[in-house]
Design a protein around this motif. Structure first.
Motif, PDB file in Angstrom:
ATOM      1  N   ASP A   1      -0.394   4.333  -0.283  1.00  0.00           N
ATOM      2  CA  ASP A   1      -1.125   5.375   0.451  1.00  0.00           C
ATOM      3  C   ASP A   1      -1.727   4.718   1.681  1.00  0.00           C
ATOM      4  O   ASP A   1      -1.832   3.491   1.750  1.00  0.00           O
ATOM      5  CB  ASP A   1      -2.229   5.968  -0.442  1.00  0.00           C
TER       6      ASP A   1
ATOM      7  N   ARG B   1      -5.836   6.301  -4.324  1.00  0.00           N
ATOM      8  CA  ARG B   1      -5.321   5.161  -3.547  1.00  0.00           C
ATOM      9  C   ARG B   1      -4.492   4.299  -4.495  1.00  0.00           C
ATOM     10  O   ARG B   1      -4.994   3.785  -5.482  1.00  0.00           O
ATOM     11  CB  ARG B   1      -6.502   4.366  -2.997  1.00  0.00           C
TER      12      ARG B   1
ATOM     13  N   ALA C   1       0.703   4.194   5.290  1.00  0.00           N
ATOM     14  CA  ALA C   1       1.294   4.090   3.940  1.00  0.00           C
ATOM     15  C   ALA C   1       2.630   3.359   4.053  1.00  0.00           C
ATOM     16  O   ALA C   1       3.340   3.500   5.048  1.00  0.00           O
ATOM     17  CB  ALA C   1       1.503   5.486   3.368  1.00  0.00           C
TER      18      ALA C   1
ATOM     19  N   MET D   1      -1.860   1.025  -4.990  1.00  0.00           N
ATOM     20  CA  MET D   1      -1.293  -0.182  -4.369  1.00  0.00           C
ATOM     21  C   MET D   1      -0.684  -1.081  -5.450  1.00  0.00           C
ATOM     22  O   MET D   1      -1.057  -1.013  -6.622  1.00  0.00           O
ATOM     23  CB  MET D   1      -2.337  -0.925  -3.525  1.00  0.00           C
TER      24      MET D   1
ATOM     25  N   TYR E   1       0.829  -1.209   0.000  1.00  0.00           N
ATOM     26  CA  TYR E   1       0.000   0.000   0.000  1.00  0.00           C
ATOM     27  C   TYR E   1       0.859   1.253   0.000  1.00  0.00           C
ATOM     28  O   TYR E   1       1.597   1.502   0.946  1.00  0.00           O
ATOM     29  CB  TYR E   1      -0.978  -0.045   1.180  1.00  0.00           C
TER      30      TYR E   1
ATOM     31  N   ALA F   1     -11.555  -4.916  -1.635  1.00  0.00           N
ATOM     32  CA  ALA F   1     -11.094  -3.561  -1.333  1.00  0.00           C
ATOM     33  C   ALA F   1     -12.333  -2.692  -1.214  1.00  0.00           C
ATOM     34  O   ALA F   1     -13.217  -2.715  -2.076  1.00  0.00           O
ATOM     35  CB  ALA F   1     -10.203  -3.054  -2.445  1.00  0.00           C
TER      36      ALA F   1
ATOM     37  N   LEU G   1      -3.949   3.021   4.219  1.00  0.00           N
ATOM     38  CA  LEU G   1      -5.103   2.131   4.040  1.00  0.00           C
ATOM     39  C   LEU G   1      -6.096   2.516   5.134  1.00  0.00           C
ATOM     40  O   LEU G   1      -5.909   2.182   6.304  1.00  0.00           O
ATOM     41  CB  LEU G   1      -4.616   0.684   4.206  1.00  0.00           C
TER      42      LEU G   1
ATOM     43  N   THR H   1     -12.925   3.738  -2.609  1.00  0.00           N
ATOM     44  CA  THR H   1     -12.132   4.948  -2.383  1.00  0.00           C
ATOM     45  C   THR H   1     -13.096   6.124  -2.401  1.00  0.00           C
ATOM     46  O   THR H   1     -13.791   6.351  -3.392  1.00  0.00           O
ATOM     47  CB  THR H   1     -11.059   5.081  -3.492  1.00  0.00           C
TER      48      THR H   1
ATOM     49  N   LYS I   1      -9.691   6.204   1.966  1.00  0.00           N
ATOM     50  CA  LYS I   1      -9.055   5.684   0.741  1.00  0.00           C
ATOM     51  C   LYS I   1      -9.641   4.324   0.354  1.00  0.00           C
ATOM     52  O   LYS I   1      -9.529   3.891  -0.788  1.00  0.00           O
ATOM     53  CB  LYS I   1      -7.548   5.523   0.948  1.00  0.00           C
TER      54      LYS I   1
END
Ligand SMILES: O=C(O)CCC(=O)C(=O)O
Ligand SMILES: [Fe+2]
Length: 278
Positions: free
Chosen positions: A167, A230, A208, A232, A165, A222, A169, A225, A173
């Protein structure tokens, strides 16, 4: 941290046994938990500088591939829901990703769980945005090859996905939900196009630069967002005698993977699926 001394037995071929020493970046208890629960969390394993470099590489890719991935956006014809943008074959597209191939926190755990001979199954990325159509992913697993009934010599599929990740989590996001232990279920699959909660799910929120190592058949999703961007990366390994992921078609022929192969390093060839099994 522990060391495993693997000896691949192939003396009958006239070769010396292949010896491989693996410094595993996980404790025995963590590996046992990965085996039982299907996931292992690595908080903040990527330092600031590397994180910035990976983020910039993903941003370059997003810019370059945007028109191909979002043709409908220009015409205002977006779907109500999507996975966002998925990029494949990252090794071919930017050398900034090359250090991931042999990155010990991921590779050593793959070798501890699946043996010394593993290969890259795929290196891809997912970028999702808030303020567009809903961008999330429904419950799914990655190795959709399990049959019913199970024959006596069924090969249970094994692969590892390292979800990295770039950014934070979090709920803005889009967090990650998993169902612990679901990678062992061989009698059912995740409900089709199901986006809502499932019993016993666990929702993960992390800083992050964190990584979640999952068995590829762990049920996961997931969440949407809601704000901003975001980013990954998915670094996947499988035993070297299995095939790379079929998603994303064949790799570009003159991609940057050639630079990696130029070193003639047998371990790199093995990781790219060209050697290592007989
Ligand atoms: O974005 C995430 O957190 C997971 C993405 C995922 O599961 C996938 O692309 O297969
Ligand atoms: Fe996934």
């Amino acid at each position: 941290m522990q060391r495993i001394n693997y000896n691949v037995m192939r003396e009958h071929l006239g070769d010396t046994p292949l010896k491989r020493e693996v410094e595993v970046q996980a404790t025995a208890e963590e590996l046992d938990s990965l085996d039982r629960n299907g996931f292992l969390i690595r908080e903040s394993v990527i330092d600031r500088e590397w994180l910035e470099s990976l983020r910039s590489a993903i941003d370059r890719l997003t810019k370059a591939e945007w028109p191909r991935h979002r043709p409908a956006e220009a015409e205002g014809g977006l779907p109500e829901r999507s996975c966002g943008l998925i990029f494949r074959h990252l090794l071919d597209k930017d050398a900034a990703f090359h250090d991931l191939l042999t990155w010990p926190p991921a590779l050593s755990v793959a070798r501890a769980m699946m043996g010394p001979l593993v290969r890259l199954r795929g290196l891809s990325a997912r970028v999702s945005f808030g303020g567009k159509e809903i961008q999330d992913s429904p419950w799914h697993q990655h190795l959709r090859v399990v049959s019913n009934p199970l024959p006596p010599w069924f090969s249970s599929p094994h692969a590892i996905d390292c979800l990295i990740y770039l950014d934070e989590l979090n709920d803005e996001k889009g967090a990650l939900s998993v169902v612990p232990g679901s990678h062992r279920w061989l009698d059912r699959e995740p409900p089709k196009l199901h986006h809502a909660s499932l019993p016993d799910e666990q929702t993960l929120r992390l800083p992050a630069g964190s990584m979640v190592i999952i068995h590829s058949n762990l049920w996961h999703r997931a969440l949407p967002t809601l704000v901003g961007k975001r980013r990954m990366i998915i670094l996947a390994y499988t035993p070297c005698w299995l095939r790379e992921s079929p998603h994303g078609g064949t790799a570009p022929e003159d991609g940057l993977t050639l630079e990696l192969l130029a070193s003639e390093d047998p371990e790199i060839k093995e990781l790219l699926g060209l050697e290592g099994h007989s």
